[in-house]
Design an enzyme around this catalytic site. Structure first.
Site, PDB file in Angstrom:
ATOM      1  N   ARG A  63       0.833  -1.208   0.000  1.00  0.00           N
ATOM      2  CA  ARG A  63       0.000   0.000   0.000  1.00  0.00           C
ATOM      3  C   ARG A  63       0.869   1.260   0.000  1.00  0.00           C
ATOM      4  O   ARG A  63       0.560   2.244  -0.665  1.00  0.00           O
ATOM      5  CB  ARG A  63      -0.940   0.006   1.211  1.00  0.00           C
ATOM      6  CG  ARG A  63      -2.084  -0.987   1.121  1.00  0.00           C
ATOM      7  CD  ARG A  63      -3.057  -0.805   2.261  1.00  0.00           C
ATOM      8  NE  ARG A  63      -3.665   0.524   2.226  1.00  0.00           N
ATOM      9  CZ  ARG A  63      -4.397   1.036   3.201  1.00  0.00           C
ATOM     10  NH1 ARG A  63      -4.604   0.345   4.312  1.00  0.00           N
ATOM     11  NH2 ARG A  63      -4.928   2.231   3.094  1.00  0.00           N
TER      12      ARG A  63
ATOM     13  N   ARG B  59       0.469   4.828  -8.141  1.00  0.00           N
ATOM     14  CA  ARG B  59      -0.765   5.473  -8.603  1.00  0.00           C
ATOM     15  C   ARG B  59      -0.503   6.856  -9.163  1.00  0.00           C
ATOM     16  O   ARG B  59      -1.183   7.292 -10.094  1.00  0.00           O
ATOM     17  CB  ARG B  59      -1.784   5.493  -7.466  1.00  0.00           C
ATOM     18  CG  ARG B  59      -2.366   4.109  -7.198  1.00  0.00           C
ATOM     19  CD  ARG B  59      -3.191   4.031  -5.945  1.00  0.00           C
ATOM     20  NE  ARG B  59      -3.783   2.692  -5.822  1.00  0.00           N
ATOM     21  CZ  ARG B  59      -4.086   2.114  -4.661  1.00  0.00           C
ATOM     22  NH1 ARG B  59      -3.842   2.758  -3.514  1.00  0.00           N
ATOM     23  NH2 ARG B  59      -4.627   0.914  -4.632  1.00  0.00           N
TER      24      ARG B  59
ATOM     25  N   ASN C 266      -6.758   3.725 -11.439  1.00  0.00           N
ATOM     26  CA  ASN C 266      -5.604   4.333 -10.776  1.00  0.00           C
ATOM     27  C   ASN C 266      -4.333   3.480 -10.853  1.00  0.00           C
ATOM     28  O   ASN C 266      -3.473   3.556  -9.989  1.00  0.00           O
ATOM     29  CB  ASN C 266      -5.936   4.678  -9.318  1.00  0.00           C
ATOM     30  CG  ASN C 266      -6.249   3.453  -8.479  1.00  0.00           C
ATOM     31  OD1 ASN C 266      -6.233   2.330  -8.977  1.00  0.00           O
ATOM     32  ND2 ASN C 266      -6.527   3.671  -7.200  1.00  0.00           N
TER      33      ASN C 266
ATOM     34  N   HIS D  74      -4.577  -2.139  -8.187  1.00  0.00           N
ATOM     35  CA  HIS D  74      -5.389  -2.478  -7.014  1.00  0.00           C
ATOM     36  C   HIS D  74      -4.471  -3.137  -6.004  1.00  0.00           C
ATOM     37  O   HIS D  74      -3.617  -3.954  -6.366  1.00  0.00           O
ATOM     38  CB  HIS D  74      -6.522  -3.430  -7.371  1.00  0.00           C
ATOM     39  CG  HIS D  74      -7.149  -4.085  -6.174  1.00  0.00           C
ATOM     40  ND1 HIS D  74      -8.112  -3.474  -5.409  1.00  0.00           N
ATOM     41  CD2 HIS D  74      -6.918  -5.311  -5.593  1.00  0.00           C
ATOM     42  CE1 HIS D  74      -8.474  -4.285  -4.422  1.00  0.00           C
ATOM     43  NE2 HIS D  74      -7.760  -5.398  -4.513  1.00  0.00           N
TER      44      HIS D  74
END
Length: 347
Positions: free
Chosen positions: A290, A310, A320, A323
């Site tokens: 992330r 992103r 974006n 995922h």
């Protein structure tokens, strides 16, 4: 079969009168109607204008009526139209069965060729770089799957105009020990024989990363995988999949009612093939991926984290770039859903 070809060529001349400012190509496609449990067949005519996106029209040969009037399809590309491949038009996954006329066959097969490549275990640490070279060289990756064959081997089917020449130009510097070029029938078991070559996902210390279809079509998979490997994360499973609209909706159901662009997310995830990756780390795999991906909002990512995935590869919030699993407790479920359920259903 000869009569069908002659009729298709007649239709081709009717829908493409001489002197128009576009070239047209005909294909026979099939679509599985899940509500009626029927496989429906159509003639797909793709128009290539001198300017602007490709346009498409569809004709239902069984019902003898038009199914789709000529309309622009911005996301459709000529390189997508390969016999055996699947294209998406208005959420319908159309499998290209054959060319509908001799003009299309001659125009597309005269230069377009495919290669079957097995990237060998010594090349795996540079997987992202090698895929990036393929994409930058003007080649399209039709299929990709990571298997265990005395070590990590990546099976690739790649296509392009004069693919052999493009491969030599793009990857001529790659040592012979890094890959094997094989016949198509030799590479087929790497995709279809899941008893011999089962999924390589570990389902622990993992998280799910998906290179979204728009990023795949833009040729950015290699750069994204390079960033993941350069961050010290392990790619332990990889497979290209083309999700049905309902499958994408189920995968992204957690975002329904949470983000205003949920419909666009589902449409974008099912419009073309995506690349699913199991990404692992000794600890905090979800958090580390992330962090690499950056904020979900693309504008925010570009402002706050300009080097994040992103920020670099996102187009808008629905598309974006990538995922990534949001929550630690969802990671194994998401990886299993994609690699144990969706990948098997796609066979």
């Amino acid at each position: 079969a000869i009569l069908v070809l002659e009729l298709c060529e007649l239709c081709h001349r009717i829908v493409q009168p001489p002197g128009m400012d576009s070239e047209s190509f005909g294909f026979l496609v099939e679509w599985y109607d899940s509500q009626a449990h029927l496989m429906r067949e159509y003639q797909l005519t793709v128009f290539k204008p001198q300017k602007g996106p490709l346009e498409a029209a569809m004709y239902d040969q069984k019902a003898h009526r038009g199914f789709l009037k000529r309309t622009p399809i911005p996301e459709l590309k000529m390189e997508d139209l390969i016999v055996g491949s699947t294209v998406t038009i208005y959420s319908r996954h159309l499998k290209v069965k054959s060319y509908a006329d001799s003009h299309t066959r001659s125009a597309l097969e005269s230069k377009r060729t495919s290669l079957a490549i097995l990237l060998q275990p010594p090349a795996f640490p540079q997987l992202g770089q090698l895929v990036g070279c393929i994409e930058a060289g003007g080649l399209t990756i039709k299929r990709l799957r990571l298997v265990n064959d005395s070590g990590p081997v990546v099976a690739l089917e790649i296509v392009g105009d004069d693919a052999d020449l493009l491969w030599s130009a793009a990857c001529g510097h790659v040592p012979d020990s890094a890959y094997k070029q094989v016949q198509r029938e030799q590479i087929e078991p790497y995709f279809s024989d899941r008893e011999r070559f089962p999924c390589t996902a570990a389902f622990d210390h993992c998280t799910l990363c998906i290179v979204r279809p728009h990023a795949m079509k833009a040729g950015k998979a290699g750069e994204i995988m390079t960033a993941i490997q350069s961050a010290g994360l392990e790619i332990s499973a990889a497979e290209m999949l083309h999700l049905q609209h309902a499958e994408a909706a189920e995968l992204l159901d957690v975002y329904k009612g949470v983000v205003p662009y949920h419909k666009e997310m589902v449409d974008g995830m099912s419009i073309a093939p995506m690349l699913a990756l199991e990404v692992r780390a000794e600890d905090s795999a979800v958090e580390k991926l992330r962090e690499l991906c950056g904020p979900y909002d693309v504008d925010m990512a570009r402002h706050l984290r300009p080097q994040s995935l992103r920020a670099r590869f996102g187009v808008d919030n629905a598309n974006n770039g990538v995922h990534a699993t949001d929550l630690e407790e969802d990671a194994e479920f998401e990886v299993r859903y994609v690699f144990e359920m969706l990948a098997i259903q796609a066979r």
